[in-house]
Design a protein around this motif. Structure first.
Motif, short mmCIF file in Angstrom:
data_model
loop_
_atom_site.label_atom_id
_atom_site.label_comp_id
_atom_site.label_asym_id
_atom_site.label_seq_id
_atom_site.Cartn_x
_atom_site.Cartn_y
_atom_site.Cartn_z
N GLY A 149 -5.93 -10.44 2.30
CA GLY A 149 -5.36 -9.75 3.45
C GLY A 149 -4.26 -8.79 3.01
O GLY A 149 -3.35 -8.50 3.77
N LEU A 150 -4.33 -8.31 1.76
CA LEU A 150 -3.28 -7.41 1.26
C LEU A 150 -3.82 -6.02 0.93
O LEU A 150 -3.06 -5.07 0.88
CB LEU A 150 -2.63 -8.01 0.01
N GLY A 151 -5.14 -5.91 0.70
CA GLY A 151 -5.73 -4.65 0.22
C GLY A 151 -5.37 -3.46 1.08
O GLY A 151 -4.86 -2.45 0.58
N LEU A 152 -5.61 -3.57 2.39
CA LEU A 152 -5.34 -2.43 3.27
C LEU A 152 -3.85 -2.19 3.44
O LEU A 152 -3.41 -1.06 3.59
CB LEU A 152 -6.02 -2.65 4.63
N ALA A 153 -3.08 -3.29 3.41
CA ALA A 153 -1.62 -3.13 3.52
C ALA A 153 -1.11 -2.35 2.32
O ALA A 153 -0.27 -1.45 2.46
CB ALA A 153 -0.96 -4.50 3.60
N ILE A 154 -1.63 -2.66 1.13
CA ILE A 154 -1.22 -1.94 -0.08
C ILE A 154 -1.72 -0.50 -0.02
O ILE A 154 -0.99 0.44 -0.35
CB ILE A 154 -1.74 -2.67 -1.33
N SER A 155 -2.96 -0.32 0.46
CA SER A 155 -3.53 1.03 0.56
C SER A 155 -2.66 1.90 1.46
O SER A 155 -2.35 3.06 1.13
CB SER A 155 -4.94 0.97 1.14
N ARG A 156 -2.26 1.33 2.60
CA ARG A 156 -1.43 2.10 3.52
C ARG A 156 -0.11 2.49 2.86
O ARG A 156 0.36 3.62 2.95
CB ARG A 156 -1.16 1.31 4.79
N SER A 157 0.47 1.47 2.16
CA SER A 157 1.75 1.71 1.49
C SER A 157 1.62 2.85 0.48
O SER A 157 2.49 3.71 0.38
CB SER A 157 2.19 0.41 0.82
N ILE A 158 0.49 2.88 -0.26
CA ILE A 158 0.27 3.93 -1.27
C ILE A 158 0.12 5.30 -0.59
O ILE A 158 0.76 6.28 -0.99
CB ILE A 158 -0.99 3.61 -2.11
N VAL A 159 -0.70 5.34 0.46
CA VAL A 159 -0.95 6.62 1.13
C VAL A 159 0.35 7.17 1.71
O VAL A 159 0.64 8.37 1.60
CB VAL A 159 -2.03 6.45 2.22
N ILE A 160 1.14 6.27 2.31
CA ILE A 160 2.41 6.71 2.89
C ILE A 160 3.34 7.24 1.81
O ILE A 160 4.03 8.26 1.98
CB ILE A 160 3.05 5.57 3.71
N ALA A 161 3.32 6.56 0.66
CA ALA A 161 4.16 7.01 -0.46
C ALA A 161 3.73 8.39 -0.94
O ALA A 161 4.52 9.11 -1.55
CB ALA A 161 4.09 6.00 -1.61
N HIS A 162 2.48 8.77 -0.68
CA HIS A 162 1.98 10.10 -1.04
C HIS A 162 2.22 11.11 0.08
O HIS A 162 1.71 12.22 0.03
CB HIS A 162 0.47 10.05 -1.36
N GLY A 163 2.95 10.68 1.11
CA GLY A 163 3.24 11.58 2.23
C GLY A 163 2.05 11.74 3.16
O GLY A 163 1.98 12.69 3.94
N GLY A 164 1.10 10.82 3.08
CA GLY A 164 -0.11 10.95 3.88
C GLY A 164 -0.22 9.88 4.95
O GLY A 164 0.74 9.18 5.27
N GLN A 165 -1.40 9.79 5.51
CA GLN A 165 -1.68 8.84 6.59
C GLN A 165 -3.03 8.21 6.36
O GLN A 165 -3.91 8.81 5.75
CB GLN A 165 -1.71 9.56 7.94
#
Lengths: 41, 656
Positions: free
Chosen positions: B618-634
């Protein structure tokens, strides 16, 4: 001898073809089981 | 003294009878009184013996008592001594109980000539016994939990029943120690009771208010003259009270609880018997009031405990010594995860998974030794969401256990959110994902290796030919080199993903990221019989980012899509990856034709611990979101119109 080779990996298929021909066989190649059965009909 | 007709006894006997404190009479055989001694005159409130002489003795008695008297007389007439206890009023109307002995008296010829009656006044004895029985009844009422009002009323009635023309009242002292409160006064006029309710105690506050103020008995023989009654005199007179004696009711700690009062319509002072009775009544009342106060204190404490229980959000469980759920408390029953009948009466080891039951058993053993609460943390996964708990286990009620369980999921999630920002967790997640892919990756490596081996064997064969076909040999060597590079690329991608660190942004073409990930997952997709379609523009998709982290995002999306399609028909298992440029953003969409996501979970899937995958952390998407946000994305999820879901990432276009 006539041989049919079925492998989904093109590189592997090419290599096997090369080896079997070098050994004097007649080889036909197929990328999948479906391809093979279609050609056999 | 009226002369005797025929004194049947000797001189000494006459003196004995005259001196007796009992009532002694002689009856003739017709039952008429022919002699009465001096004590008898006094006991019966007569002026002299002439009041009774010649009258029928039996006529003095009434009802059942007369029957008893007649039976005794009849037995004496046939020569038997007879006795009975009976009730009969005196000439003044005073109710008295008598112990009567009837003895036949014979004449010289041996015939029965007269009957000797000796009556002893046993009123006091009867009253004492009766009063004692009344006390026992009251104590029994207290013991069996009768209301204070009922008990005090019974005390008042008891005393009133044992004294003529007297009215009793019990007043209580308020908790403030100043004001009178109603106790029990069933015989006093309601207007009087209402008038004194709430009055303050003091040195001149009537008999009761003063007795409670001074903490000692106050005897007012006449309210008209006693200064204690000054302020209440008119009230007392209006209700016809002239004498009032009040005794404070004290607690076992000598605290004034109230007072017990006796009212008379005439001025008078108490006799010792009355003072004894009032002492007893005050004592019993004290016991009753204290008992009720203790009950009330207990009830208040229970109410307080219940209020505390209602106010705290934790779950509470009572377990027996062998770990069986006996009781529970839950402010919000839905927080129990399962209905109470699923665990009550069962052992925790049956109800909870072993990974949770084990630590609880340890905590129980621990608290048995230390006597201190033991703290443990555990998690349960009732649905798609993992819930975290902390529990305190402590002994209670002798051999039982109390377990206080608090839901700490929110705290854990906050901690996890913080951890997700760190690269450690992203790395861990990558390693976990690659672990899941290891079979497929091994296959991905073994293909070029096999090609290299077979090509080498073919080359050896070709060399043995004469003449050697140099062109073909060159082709073989080219293929060996190409396949070695292919294997090297797999290893390189793996090494990059397995490496810690990351966070170094560089100019990238997002299409390269897509191709890298699809190459790495090719075998996995084949094994899962998922076909892949890509819509990648031929022009570059320039972004600034961390290659490994962006690969990780796509890897998660691809594997989630595969998982979602694992339950649908093989023909339906189509994964579509589409990239493009829109409004200054580079987009990357991963669409599947799987089971989709419940509409109310489309946002929640990006929360930590929310998973729709069988083995997921239950962490994959949470980490993905965190990465995308860190890239200034959504990143967002939506369900497709026909079937399946699409995850879309948008990253800022480099140079835009």
């Amino acid at each position: 001898m006539k041989l049919a080779v079925v492998d989904d990996d093109a590189d592997v298929r090419t290599a096997i073809n090369r080896l079997l021909r070098a050994l004097g066989h007649e080889v036909s190649l197929f990328a999948s089981a479906e391809e093979f059965t279609v050609a056999r009909r | 003294m009226t002369p005797m007709t025929q004194p049947p006894f000797e001189h000494l006997g006459r003196h004995l009878i005259e001196a007796s404190s009992d009532c002694v009479k002689l009856l003739d055989l017709d039952g008429r009184v022919v002699y009465l001694n001096a004590a008898g005159i006094e006991l019966l409130d007569l002026c002299g013996s002439q009041d009774l002489l010649g009258r029928s003795w039996l006529a003095l008695w009434e009802g059942e008592h007369q029957a008893a008297a007649r039976q005794a007389v009849n037995r004496a007439k046939v020569g038997q001594r007879a006795s009975f206890e009976g009730f009969c009023r005196t000439a003044a109307g005073v109710a008295k109980w008598w112990d009567v002995v009837v003895t036949p008296i014979t004449n010289d010829s041996g015939a029965i000539a007269q009957l000797l009656i000796v009556s002893r006044d046993i009123t006091e004895r009867r009253r004492d016994a009766d009063f004692r029985a009344g006390q026992h009844a009251v104590l029994e009422m207290i013991a069996t939990g009768a209301s204070l009002d009922a008990v005090l009323t019974r005390v008042v009635r008891l005393v009133e029943d044992h004294s003529d023309g007297m009215l009793c009242s019990i007043v209580l002292l308020d908790e403030d120690g100043i004001h009178l409160r109603r106790g029990a006064a069933p015989s006093l006029p309601e207007a009087y009771n209402a008038a004194i309710e709430g009055a303050p105690i003091g040195p001149r506050a009537g008999s009761c208010g003063t007795a409670m103020y001074l903490g000692r008995q106050v005897i007012v023989t006449d309210v008209l003259v006693d200064p204690v009654w000054e302020a209440y005199r008119a009230l007392a007179v209006a209700h016809g009270f002239r004498a009032c004696w009040s005794t404070p009711i004290m607690s076992s700690q000598k605290k004034v609880l109230g007072s017990f009062a006796m009212y008379y319509s005439q001025p008078r002072a108490p006799v010792p018997a009355e003072l004894r009775m009032v002492d007893i009544a005050a004592n019993i009342s004290g016991i009753a009031i204290e008992h009720q106060q203790a009950q009330e204190a207990l009830r208040h404490s229970e109410e307080r405990n219940r209020a505390i229980l209602r106010a705290i959000p934790d779950l509470m469980f009572i377990l027996s010594a062998d770990g069986v759920y006996l009781d529970y408390y839950a402010q919000d029953p839905s927080s129990l995860l399962v209905p109470p009948d699923h665990f009550l009466g069962k052992a925790f080891s049956e109800v909870l998974p072993p990974a949770v039951a084990g630590p609880i058993a340890d905590a129980m053993a621990g608290t048995l030794v230390s006597g201190e609460p033991e703290r443990i943390e555990f998690s349960l996964e009732p649905g798609h969401v993992r819930q975290f708990y902390e529990a305190f286990v402590v002994r209670c009620d002798g051999d039982k256990f109390l377990s206080i369980v608090r839901d700490i999921t929110d705290r854990k999630r906050a901690e996890m959110d913080a951890a997700i920002q760190s690269r450690e967790l992203a790395h861990l997640s990558r390693v976990t994902t690659l672990g899941e892919l290891s079979g497929a990756i091994a296959h991905e490596l073994s293909q070029p290796m096999a090609a290299i081996l077979i090509n080498a064997q073919a080359a050896r064969r070709l060399l043995s030919r004469d003449p050697v076909d140099l062109n073909e040999l060159r082709e073989v060597l080219d293929d060996i080199i190409a396949n070695d590079k292919r294997a090297g690329a797999v290893i390189e991608r793996l090494r990059a993903l397995l490496k810690k660190g990351g966070g170094t942004f560089e100019p990238l073409d997002l299409n390269d990221v897509v191709n890298d990930v699809l190459a790495l997952t090719r075998s996995e997709l084949l094994a899962r019989r998922v076909s892949v379609r890509t819509h990648l523009p031929s022009s570059a998709l320039p972004v600034l980012g961390d290659r490994v982290q962006l690969q990780q995002v796509l890897l998660n999306l691809v594997l989630n899509a595969c998982e979602s399609m694992s339950v649908v028909d093989v023909d339906e298992r189509l994964l579509t990856v589409t990239t493009g440029i829109e409004n200054g953003f580079v987009s990357m969409a991963v669409a599947d034709r799987g089971v989709g996501i419940p509409d109310d979970q489309l946002t929640a899937v990006f929360e930590p611990f929310v998973t729709f995958r069988e083995r997921g952390l239950g962490l994959g998407l949470a980490i993905s979101r965190s990465i995308v946000i860190a890239h200034g994305g959504q990143i967002e999820a939506r369900n497709n119109i026909d079937r399946g879901a699409t995850f879309t990432c948008a990253l800022p276009l480099r140079g835009a």
